[in-house]
Design a protein around this motif. Structure first.
Motif, PDB file in Angstrom:
ATOM      1  N   TYR A 100       1.021  -1.212   0.116  1.00 52.87           N
ATOM      2  CA  TYR A 100       0.021   0.141   0.178  1.00 52.87           C
ATOM      3  C   TYR A 100       0.871   1.171   0.021  1.00 52.87           C
ATOM      4  CZ  TYR A 100      -3.272   3.355   1.225  1.00 52.87           C
ATOM      5  OH  TYR A 100      -4.247   4.639   1.248  1.00 52.87           O
ATOM      6  N   PHE A 101       1.925   1.265   0.878  1.00 49.22           N
ATOM      7  CA  PHE A 101       2.784   2.613   0.978  1.00 49.22           C
ATOM      8  C   PHE A 101       3.681   2.637  -0.381  1.00 49.22           C
ATOM      9  CE2 PHE A 101       1.347   2.389   5.368  1.00 49.22           C
ATOM     10  CZ  PHE A 101       1.017   3.813   5.714  1.00 49.22           C
ATOM     11  N   GLN A 102       3.993   1.495  -0.797  1.00 50.12           N
ATOM     12  CA  GLN A 102       4.885   1.831  -1.906  1.00 50.12           C
ATOM     13  C   GLN A 102       4.149   2.222  -3.212  1.00 50.12           C
ATOM     14  OE1 GLN A 102       7.923   1.480  -2.331  1.00 50.12           O
ATOM     15  NE2 GLN A 102       8.954   0.015  -0.899  1.00 50.12           N
ATOM     16  N   ASN A 103       2.826   1.766  -3.345  1.00 47.48           N
ATOM     17  CA  ASN A 103       2.228   1.939  -4.515  1.00 47.48           C
ATOM     18  C   ASN A 103       1.445   3.419  -4.304  1.00 47.48           C
ATOM     19  OD1 ASN A 103       2.683  -0.560  -5.639  1.00 47.48           O
ATOM     20  ND2 ASN A 103       0.497  -1.247  -4.750  1.00 47.48           N
ATOM     21  N   ASN A 104       1.339   3.979  -3.161  1.00 46.67           N
ATOM     22  CA  ASN A 104       0.512   5.190  -2.984  1.00 46.67           C
ATOM     23  C   ASN A 104       1.489   6.316  -2.548  1.00 46.67           C
ATOM     24  OD1 ASN A 104      -2.691   4.735  -3.121  1.00 46.67           O
ATOM     25  ND2 ASN A 104      -1.703   3.032  -2.167  1.00 46.67           N
ATOM     26  N   ASN A 185      12.822   5.992  -5.665  1.00 50.96           N
ATOM     27  CA  ASN A 185      11.741   6.637  -5.979  1.00 50.96           C
ATOM     28  C   ASN A 185      11.914   7.810  -6.937  1.00 50.96           C
ATOM     29  OD1 ASN A 185      10.529   5.446  -3.983  1.00 50.96           O
ATOM     30  ND2 ASN A 185      10.722   7.142  -2.415  1.00 50.96           N
ATOM     31  N   SER A 186      13.183   8.218  -7.336  1.00 49.56           N
ATOM     32  CA  SER A 186      13.396   9.272  -8.208  1.00 49.56           C
ATOM     33  C   SER A 186      14.014   8.898  -9.280  1.00 49.56           C
ATOM     34  CB  SER A 186      14.668  10.320  -7.633  1.00 49.56           C
ATOM     35  OG  SER A 186      14.205  10.576  -6.376  1.00 49.56           O
ATOM     36  N   PRO A 419       5.992   3.227 -12.406  1.00 50.21           N
ATOM     37  CA  PRO A 419       5.738   2.608 -11.062  1.00 50.21           C
ATOM     38  C   PRO A 419       6.069   3.487  -9.836  1.00 50.21           C
ATOM     39  CG  PRO A 419       7.130   0.822 -12.315  1.00 50.21           C
ATOM     40  CD  PRO A 419       6.944   2.186 -13.342  1.00 50.21           C
ATOM     41  N   ASN A 420       6.943   4.626 -10.174  1.00 49.75           N
ATOM     42  CA  ASN A 420       6.947   5.850  -9.385  1.00 49.75           C
ATOM     43  C   ASN A 420       5.801   6.797  -9.543  1.00 49.75           C
ATOM     44  OD1 ASN A 420       9.210   5.130  -7.845  1.00 49.75           O
ATOM     45  ND2 ASN A 420      10.553   5.626  -9.669  1.00 49.75           N
ATOM     46  N   ARG A 421       5.101   6.503 -10.545  1.00 50.90           N
ATOM     47  CA  ARG A 421       3.753   7.572 -10.771  1.00 50.90           C
ATOM     48  C   ARG A 421       4.524   9.115 -10.979  1.00 50.90           C
ATOM     49  NH1 ARG A 421      -1.327   5.695  -7.323  1.00 50.90           N
ATOM     50  NH2 ARG A 421      -1.351   3.458  -8.369  1.00 50.90           N
ATOM     51  N   SER A 460       6.512  -4.072 -22.776  1.00 53.56           N
ATOM     52  CA  SER A 460       6.972  -2.833 -21.755  1.00 53.56           C
ATOM     53  C   SER A 460       7.426  -3.470 -20.529  1.00 53.56           C
ATOM     54  CB  SER A 460       5.448  -2.231 -21.545  1.00 53.56           C
ATOM     55  OG  SER A 460       4.611  -3.257 -20.992  1.00 53.56           O
ATOM     56  N   GLN A 461       8.877  -3.160 -20.288  1.00 50.86           N
ATOM     57  CA  GLN A 461       9.391  -3.339 -19.149  1.00 50.86           C
ATOM     58  C   GLN A 461       9.953  -2.323 -18.414  1.00 50.86           C
ATOM     59  OE1 GLN A 461      10.302  -6.679 -18.175  1.00 50.86           O
ATOM     60  NE2 GLN A 461       9.060  -7.872 -19.806  1.00 50.86           N
ATOM     61  N   TRP A 462       9.859  -2.182 -16.929  1.00 53.04           N
ATOM     62  CA  TRP A 462      10.090  -1.103 -16.211  1.00 53.04           C
ATOM     63  C   TRP A 462      11.386  -1.696 -15.361  1.00 53.04           C
ATOM     64  CZ3 TRP A 462       8.041   3.745 -16.692  1.00 53.04           C
ATOM     65  CH2 TRP A 462       6.998   3.930 -17.408  1.00 53.04           C
ATOM     66  N   SER A 463      12.045  -0.612 -15.033  1.00 49.19           N
ATOM     67  CA  SER A 463      13.170  -0.627 -14.014  1.00 49.19           C
ATOM     68  C   SER A 463      13.001   0.474 -12.970  1.00 49.19           C
ATOM     69  CB  SER A 463      14.417  -0.512 -14.683  1.00 49.19           C
ATOM     70  OG  SER A 463      14.862   0.629 -15.528  1.00 49.19           O
TER      71      SER A 463
END
Length: 481
Positions: A100-104, A185-186, A419-421, A460-463
């Protein structure tokens, strides 16, 4: 006479019943639903401290002035910050705290002293109108997120030690985030695989775009031939080579390992008389549409619909992936149900399906910001009523929803959210556009990139974090060579 007496008696009973039913008295009470008084959050809570997690329209002075404010919860209403929700209803979700905290918030819950494995997320609404969302950490600590700030509440009358709010100091409103977490996060990067029809019109060309962001800055987009696929065993390149056999085109699907600035061919798939179109490539699997190829009486190349196939990258010249064996019997029944639903839709319910062939005649396809599963039967292709599992697609979260994206960008046909939005990649029919994401809203347009005619995504592959730097080095070395 007896009949008349009986008739009068029945009439009197009816009159009494009607009068009794409509008299508003204590003898005729109204039956009302009993309210649930066992509320998920109840009583008075005090705003004890706060922390900024990003940009906010709320000033430091305003946030500081709110300290000590009360949030009241009862079955009659919820009150906080001069806002009132009368006759509230509550919905409760028990969620994994780390997810929850990672996603939001893009933070590890332990960084703010939250060590509970699960948290209780309580949504408050009234007459189906959303009011607010609160997160109960334990019986004494609650928080809410609003406009880039996390507000921390304690139950009225409860003494809380500062250890309960690790890294959240009343005199320091900035969140203390470990360096490694801050880097994660950055930084974010996307390897986006694309395909388009080649110049002959008989096959497809494939390429990969490397799109990355570092501390809010979108870096230059890098364009690479063929599909660059990150795997646990290292990076691969995947593509299709067109060859001619007795005047008939066939495709050789190939895969190469990458490393030490060298490539080594390790896998290939070649079927005579078949043209293979790649529909999807993931970390472990590849999905293709195999069309039959032949020459007509005039010698022109023709294509006939063939079968779908999903194969392991480590053995894509082997047997196709069986739907039920891969995902379980329940998934297999959803595949059959989806096929039956399609037959009903096209008024062919009486037609029979070869269930054994159906189990291997499926694919992964892209539509409206999601990887989806498609099935094929002789009467047409259909959507499978089963979500694409992470074993195939890995990260595939879209934020905001595609409907919201379409309102802001009407010509959007596909989209990918970091993923970091922190940014969103939007594809139209002719362009790739990169927008910033701010406070859950699509922000300014950062970059535009021209797409080829009819170009669509197949990968689509994210890092995140330090992996972005590693991928970036690999991409630069590939461009040099």
């Amino acid at each position: 006479m007896k009949k008349l007496t009986a008739l009068i008696g029945i009439l009197v009973v009816c009159i009494v019943f009607v009068v009794y039913k409509n008299i508003n008295s204590s003898l005729n009470p109204n039956i009302v639903p009993v309210k649930n008084i066992n509320l998920p959050i109840a009583g008075t809570w005090i705003l004890d401290r706060y922390v900024f997690t990003g940009d906010s329209s709320i000033s430091e002075d305003k946030a500081k002035s709110m300290l000590g404010e009360k949030a009241e919860f009862s079955d009659k209403g919820v009150y906080f910050d001069n806002l009132i929700c009368k006759n509230p209803s509550f919905k409760v979700k028990i969620l994994d705290s780390k997810d929850y905290f990672q996603n939001n918030f893009k933070i590890d819950p332990s960084s703010i002293g939250i060590n509970e494995k699960y948290i209780k997320v309580v949504t408050v609404s009234s007459e189906d109108n959303f009011f607010d969302e609160f997160i109960e950490i334990n019986k004494n600590v609650m928080l809410k997120f609003t406009d880039g700030i996390i507000f921390f509440f304690v139950k009225d009358g409860t003494q809380i030690n500062n250890s309960e709010f690790k890294n959240i100091d009343k005199n320091n409103s900035k969140l203390i985030i470990p360096k490694s977490q801050k880097e994660t996060n950055s930084k974010s990067g996307l390897l986006l695989g694309l395909k388009c029809i080649d110049e002959t019109g008989l096959g497809y060309n494939y390429r990969t775009l490397w799109i990355s962001s570092s501390y809010g800055k979108i870096m230059p987009i890098v364009n690479i031939k063929d599909l660059v696929v990150p795997r646990k065993s290292g990076f691969w390149k995947v593509g299709v080579k067109k060859v001619w056999e007795k005047g008939v085109k066939k495709d050789i699907v190939w895969g190469e390992t990458l490393g030490n600035n060298k490539t080594s061919r390790i896998k290939y798939r070649s079927i005579s008389g078949i043209s293979s179109e790649i529909l999807f490539v993931g970390e472990e699997y590849i999905s293709m549409d195999d069309k039959k190829v032949y020459n007509d009486d005039d010698g022109d190349q023709r294509f006939e619909r063939g079968d779908f196939s999903v194969l392991p990258l480590d053995n894509f010249d082997g047997n196709k992936m069986d739907f039920s064996k891969a995902f379980g019997d329940d998934a297999g029944s959803r595949l059959k149900y989806s096929a039956d639903l399609y037959l009903k839709k096209v008024n062919l319910s009486k037609n029979k399906i070869d269930e054994n062939k159906l189990q291997t005649n499926w694919s992964v396809d892209r539509r409206s910001g999601r990887w989806m599963l498609r099935g094929r039967i002789p009467y047409g292709d259909f959507d499978v009523m089963y979500a694409a599992p992470t074993i195939l697609t890995d990260y595939d979260d879209l934020y905001p929803s595609f409907d919201v994206i379409k309102k802001d960008i009407p010509d959007a046909v596909d989209a990918y959210t970091s993923p970091n939005r922190d940014f969103i990649v939007v594809l139209t029919e002719t362009e790739l556009k990169i927008y910033s994401l701010n406070n859950k809203k699509i922000g300014k347009l950062d970059k535009e990139f021209d797409l080829k005619n009819g170009e669509t995504a197949v990968m689509s592959q994210w890092s995140l974090g330090s992996y972005v730097d590693e991928w970036n080095k690999l991409i630069k070395n590939m461009k040099k060579n």
